[in-house]
Design a protein around this motif. Structure first.
Motif, PDB file in Angstrom:
ATOM      1  N   SER A 138      -2.960   4.960  24.630  1.00  0.00           N
ATOM      2  CA  SER A 138      -3.262   3.772  25.430  1.00  0.00           C
ATOM      3  C   SER A 138      -3.302   2.498  24.590  1.00  0.00           C
ATOM      4  N   LEU A 139      -2.831   2.569  23.356  1.00  0.00           N
ATOM      5  CA  LEU A 139      -2.730   1.357  22.540  1.00  0.00           C
ATOM      6  C   LEU A 139      -1.449   0.602  22.914  1.00  0.00           C
ATOM      7  N   ASN A 140      -1.439  -0.717  22.668  1.00  0.00           N
ATOM      8  CA  ASN A 140      -0.208  -1.449  22.937  1.00  0.00           C
ATOM      9  C   ASN A 140       0.784  -1.252  21.789  1.00  0.00           C
ATOM     10  N   TYR A 141       2.021  -1.745  22.000  1.00  0.00           N
ATOM     11  CA  TYR A 141       3.085  -1.449  21.039  1.00  0.00           C
ATOM     12  C   TYR A 141       2.761  -1.886  19.627  1.00  0.00           C
ATOM     13  N   GLY A 142       2.282  -3.121  19.516  1.00  0.00           N
ATOM     14  CA  GLY A 142       2.013  -3.654  18.181  1.00  0.00           C
ATOM     15  C   GLY A 142       0.989  -2.793  17.457  1.00  0.00           C
ATOM     16  N   ALA A 143      -0.058  -2.400  18.194  1.00  0.00           N
ATOM     17  CA  ALA A 143      -1.107  -1.580  17.586  1.00  0.00           C
ATOM     18  C   ALA A 143      -0.566  -0.207  17.214  1.00  0.00           C
ATOM     19  N   ARG A 144       0.312   0.333  18.047  1.00  0.00           N
ATOM     20  CA  ARG A 144       0.901   1.637  17.744  1.00  0.00           C
ATOM     21  C   ARG A 144       1.701   1.596  16.460  1.00  0.00           C
ATOM     22  N   ARG A 145       2.454   0.488  16.301  1.00  0.00           N
ATOM     23  CA  ARG A 145       3.253   0.347  15.088  1.00  0.00           C
ATOM     24  C   ARG A 145       2.357   0.332  13.863  1.00  0.00           C
ATOM     25  N   ARG A 146       1.257  -0.403  13.958  1.00  0.00           N
ATOM     26  CA  ARG A 146       0.359  -0.488  12.810  1.00  0.00           C
ATOM     27  C   ARG A 146      -0.324   0.851  12.571  1.00  0.00           C
ATOM     28  N   LEU A 147      -0.652   1.538  13.684  1.00  0.00           N
ATOM     29  CA  LEU A 147      -1.296   2.841  13.541  1.00  0.00           C
ATOM     30  C   LEU A 147      -0.359   3.834  12.860  1.00  0.00           C
ATOM     31  N   GLU A 148       0.910   3.767  13.237  1.00  0.00           N
ATOM     32  CA  GLU A 148       1.873   4.669  12.596  1.00  0.00           C
ATOM     33  C   GLU A 148       1.965   4.415  11.108  1.00  0.00           C
ATOM     34  N   ILE A 149       1.886   3.136  10.726  1.00  0.00           N
ATOM     35  CA  ILE A 149       1.920   2.807   9.305  1.00  0.00           C
ATOM     36  C   ILE A 149       0.675   3.375   8.616  1.00  0.00           C
ATOM     37  N   ALA A 150      -0.492   3.206   9.253  1.00  0.00           N
ATOM     38  CA  ALA A 150      -1.731   3.734   8.667  1.00  0.00           C
ATOM     39  C   ALA A 150      -1.654   5.251   8.538  1.00  0.00           C
ATOM     40  N   ARG A 151      -1.106   5.888   9.546  1.00  0.00           N
ATOM     41  CA  ARG A 151      -1.002   7.346   9.533  1.00  0.00           C
ATOM     42  C   ARG A 151      -0.094   7.812   8.400  1.00  0.00           C
ATOM     43  N   GLY A 152       1.014   7.082   8.234  1.00  0.00           N
ATOM     44  CA  GLY A 152       1.913   7.425   7.140  1.00  0.00           C
ATOM     45  C   GLY A 152       1.239   7.224   5.792  1.00  0.00           C
ATOM     46  N   LEU A 153       0.522   6.109   5.665  1.00  0.00           N
ATOM     47  CA  LEU A 153      -0.140   5.817   4.388  1.00  0.00           C
ATOM     48  C   LEU A 153      -1.217   6.854   4.070  1.00  0.00           C
ATOM     49  N   ALA A 154      -1.783   7.443   5.104  1.00  0.00           N
ATOM     50  CA  ALA A 154      -2.857   8.412   4.892  1.00  0.00           C
ATOM     51  C   ALA A 154      -2.385   9.625   4.104  1.00  0.00           C
ATOM     52  N   THR A 155      -1.087   9.891   4.144  1.00  0.00           N
ATOM     53  CA  THR A 155      -0.594  11.059   3.407  1.00  0.00           C
ATOM     54  C   THR A 155      -0.435  10.750   1.920  1.00  0.00           C
ATOM     55  N   ASN A 156      -0.885   9.586   1.504  1.00  0.00           N
ATOM     56  CA  ASN A 156      -0.848   9.191   0.100  1.00  0.00           C
ATOM     57  C   ASN A 156       0.589   9.203  -0.443  1.00  0.00           C
ATOM     58  N   PRO A 157       1.471   8.432   0.218  1.00  0.00           N
ATOM     59  CA  PRO A 157       2.885   8.485  -0.149  1.00  0.00           C
ATOM     60  C   PRO A 157       3.222   7.537  -1.299  1.00  0.00           C
ATOM     61  N   LYS A 158       4.405   7.715  -1.851  1.00  0.00           N
ATOM     62  CA  LYS A 158       4.941   6.781  -2.836  1.00  0.00           C
ATOM     63  C   LYS A 158       5.951   5.854  -2.183  1.00  0.00           C
ATOM     64  N   VAL A 159       6.529   6.336  -1.094  1.00  0.00           N
ATOM     65  CA  VAL A 159       7.498   5.512  -0.381  1.00  0.00           C
ATOM     66  C   VAL A 159       7.239   5.661   1.124  1.00  0.00           C
ATOM     67  N   LEU A 160       7.403   4.537   1.825  1.00  0.00           N
ATOM     68  CA  LEU A 160       7.185   4.538   3.268  1.00  0.00           C
ATOM     69  C   LEU A 160       8.491   4.125   3.936  1.00  0.00           C
TER      70      LEU A 160
END
Lengths: 444, 267
Positions: free
Chosen positions: B158-180
């Motif tokens: 139920s988040l809007n698009y912009g928030a979803r995009r940011r959430l996806e980035i946070a989720r990706g960063l949570a895996t402790n990556p070297k590249v996104l």
């Protein structure tokens, strides 16, 4: 009024009251087999004197004591704990709400458990006592096991009965009740079958899972259906090993022989009820902590979007196989209980319609909701047993599935998420699509 | 400069008779914001899927090097394996777990690369609880980083698009990556959100030290963000260079950007 009922104080009060009732009954006079409720009622009405000062009914006395202690605790926590809690809630908003809900839930569970413990004393009809074990408690075990597979991991398993059958046949095997020789020289007590059966069934889950869980959706359902059928056909046709369609020889009852401690589970269903109840509680605790662990979250993630889950480093196959093996464990245990209680087993019990029956319990109760599945099992199985025990005019046992089918259809129309959906699903049905209106739940 | 983060050389990916990627060679340097642009169907997302193990190209090699000394051959590895090696991604049509809250979405990422015990999870042992606390803390930090801490307990669906995009980035960063890897992060966002997003992506690189590889159609965003670009057309790399070089490259103008009057193109 509703606001008060939802407040943390009301919940605390409720849990204290539950505790009072429990303590009062536990310390009360013993029950009487001819009047089973007497022990319960006289626990409250019996007059006792408190240090010889003022004689009052026990219930009133304990209530007064409880209120006193509750008041003291409440006053203390207001003074001492409030700043800490407020500080923590400011950092992590959901903690405060969770803590209050937890006490409330735990007290509810305690009340339900108490009811379950007292049940055989209130229901003395032998039909119902036996039904409580073989038709309700066992089905709860099976349903919560299938719920791990279908509800948590989202894998449609139509051959769940296979694990139940393997559990039962392993019991017959180790107790020396099958034509094939028992694995140990000594014929074991069914108790030893519990760990053996659970291990065997989990291995079966892994063996079935590794090749088939690469399939998705309908394909998986068909393969598991086949697996269930294969197991039944094996049981039917391997005369030399399983005894074919006549089934096993006599399986001994459960018994304990540990030094001076000796107990034999005989024909009376009540001791089986308590044994099964203990394991139901154990499995409920294990499954619900799994649900709220990273394993449970990974299951949800895989169920919702497998590709996205993989992109986060979640290995789908590993978690799916895990769901199969863990779900199978409780079915395996149910198999041991069935074999240990009824004298013999035969393949006619372990049919496809049995698998479907368990699936109906899960769907009816609410997929993915442990409480829902337990409620669903109790409701449907009690209803079926009631129809069989006291059939209405014109009812025949073979009609049962017509009634259950109609019930299921009505459910799908009026409560598609099940009788008691999981919190997650309930939120999905109410929350989804309402953009931005949801604030931090319980954050205030 | 040490070895590149991603070293893609001569990669060809075919689906039956269709060649989706044709002899693609690409280097993604450590700490760089690199963009891949090109018309629809040029093979951009296929490239991402090849880099993350979703597709296995028939020819060529893809090497991911987490820290300059542990090269990992990507082709043939499972996506979850590559993800745990340090490659995070977002998806073109954002793929949240809609039944989970924003918090849980990020938490899945944070805990997936940790070791764990089944028994610990069953009985909620002390180690499990410590892990829970630690992942909770990481999750909160990341939600704050992308500015979503207020929506932590909202269902991600139920988040809007912009928030979803940011959430996806946070989720990706949570895996402790070297590249996104960001697949069209600005799709479906409004101009204000686009500016926020540009800022966020830059912060991811500067503050977290995560290299960025992005696909984007919004030329304004790409040109202001990317340090270097590759242009794909019909599965082949037709140009490579800085934003200024790309803007004036005739082959790119013909294939993708169009003449200067209609410098938007692409969609």
């Amino acid at each position: 009024m509703m606001k008060f009922l939802r407040s943390a104080q009301a919940k605390k009060l409720g849990s204290w009251l539950a505790l009072v009732v429990t303590v009062t009954v536990m310390t009360g006079p013993p029950g009487n087999p001819t009047q089973p409720t007497l022990g319960f009622t006289s626990s409250f009405s019996e007059r006792v004197s408190f240090f010889g000062l003022f004689p009052a009914p026990r219930g009133v006395l304990f209530l007064a004591l409880a209120l006193l202690v509750a008041g003291a605790v409440l006053a203390y926590s207001r003074v001492a704990k409030a700043p800490v809690q407020r500080a923590r809630a400011a950092v992590v908003p959901k903690y405060q709400a969770l803590a209050g809900k937890r006490t409330f839930r735990l007290s509810w569970y305690a009340v339900v458990l108490l009811g379950a413990v007292l049940l055989p004393h209130l229901v003395t009809d032998p039909f119902w006592q036996s039904a409580m074990v073989s038709q309700i408690a066992i089905y709860i075990l099976l349903a919560i096991g299938l719920n791990v597979v279908v509800g948590f991991a989202g894998l449609l398993d139509l051959g769940f009965v296979a694990f139940y059958a393997i559990g039962a046949y392993v019991t017959a095997w180790v107790t020396g009740a099958l034509p094939v020789a028992a694995p140990f020289h000594h014929h074991l007590n069914p108790f030893w079958a519990i760990p053996i059966a659970i291990v065997v069934v989990m291995i079966a889950g892994v063996l079935l899972g590794v090749p088939t869980l690469r399939l998705r959706g309908d394909y998986l359902a068909i393969v598991t259906l086949g697996f269930g059928e294969i197991v039944t056909i094996f049981m039917n046709n391997l005369y030399g090993i399983t005894g074919g369609s006549t089934g096993s020889n006599q399986i001994p009852h459960f018994s304990i022989h540990l030094g001076s401690l000796k107990y034999l589970w005989g024909l009376n269903p009540v001791p089986y009820y308590y044994l099964t109840l203990g394991f139901v509680v154990l499995f409920l605790i294990i499954f619900s902590s799994l649900e709220h662990s990273r394993i449970g979250r990974s299951w949800v993630a895989i169920r919702e979007d497998e590709v996205a889950a993989e992109s986060l480093g979640v290995n789908p196959l590993k978690y799916k196989v895990m769901a199969f093996a863990i779900g199978a464990a409780s079915a395996g245990f149910a198999g041991v209980m069935t074999a240990g209680q009824s004298f013999f087993i035969n393949p006619a019990t372990f049919t496809l319609s049995f698998s479907i029956n368990i699936l109906v319990l899960v769907i009816f109760g609410g997929m993915g909701s442990i409480i829902g599945v337990v409620i669903g099992s109790v409701v449907i199985q009690t209803l079926s047993m009631y129809l069989i025990h006291t059939p209405p005019a014109g009812f025949q046992n073979s009609d049962l599935y017509i009634y259950l089918g109609a019930l299921l259809i009505a459910m799908m129309i009026f409560r598609p998420a099940g009788l008691w959906p999981s919190k997650r699903r309930r939120r999905e049905f109410t929350d989804a699509g309402v953009e931005g209106t949801a604030s931090i739940a319980g954050g205030q | 400069m040490s070895t590149p983060m991603f070293d893609v050389s001569g990669v060809t990916l075919r689906f039956g008779g269709v060649t989706s990627l044709n002899n693609v060679t690409l280097h993604h340097n450590r700490g760089e914001i690199l963009a891949v642009i090109g018309p629809n169907g040029a093979g951009k997302t296929s490239l991402f899927n090849s880099l993350t193990g979703v597709y296995a190209p028939q020819e060529g090699t893809i090497t991911f090097d987490r820290d300059g000394s542990t090269p990992l051959s990507v082709i043939g590895k499972k996506p979850h394996r590559i993800a745990s090696a340090g490659v995070a991604r977002t998806f073109q049509a954002s793929r949240m777990f809609p039944a989970m809250t924003a918090f849980e979405n990020v938490k899945i990422g944070a805990e997936s690369h940790r070791g764990f015990g089944v028994i610990g999870a069953m009985v909620k042992g002390p180690q499990t609880r410590r892990h829970e606390r630690e992942t909770d803390a990481t999750t909160w930090e990341l939600l704050k980083f992308v500015g979503l801490e207020q929506q932590a307990n909202v269902l991600s669906g139920s988040l809007n698009y912009g928030a979803r995009r940011r959430l996806e980035i946070a989720r990706g960063l949570a895996t402790n990556p070297k590249v996104l890897l960001l697949d069209e992060p600005a799709a479906g966002t409004n101009p204000a959100e686009k500016i926020e997003l540009t800022e966020l992506i830059r912060r991811v690189r500067d503050e977290m030290g995560v290299s960025i590889l992005l696909i984007e159609h919004d030329m304004k965003l790409v040109m202001s963000l990317a340090e270097r670009l590759y242009v794909l057309n019909f599965g082949s790399v037709i140009a490579e260079g800085t934003p200024d070089e790309i803007r004036s490259n005739q082959a790119v103008i013909d294939a993708y950007l169009g003449s200067t009057d209609t410098a938007k193109g692409g969609e």
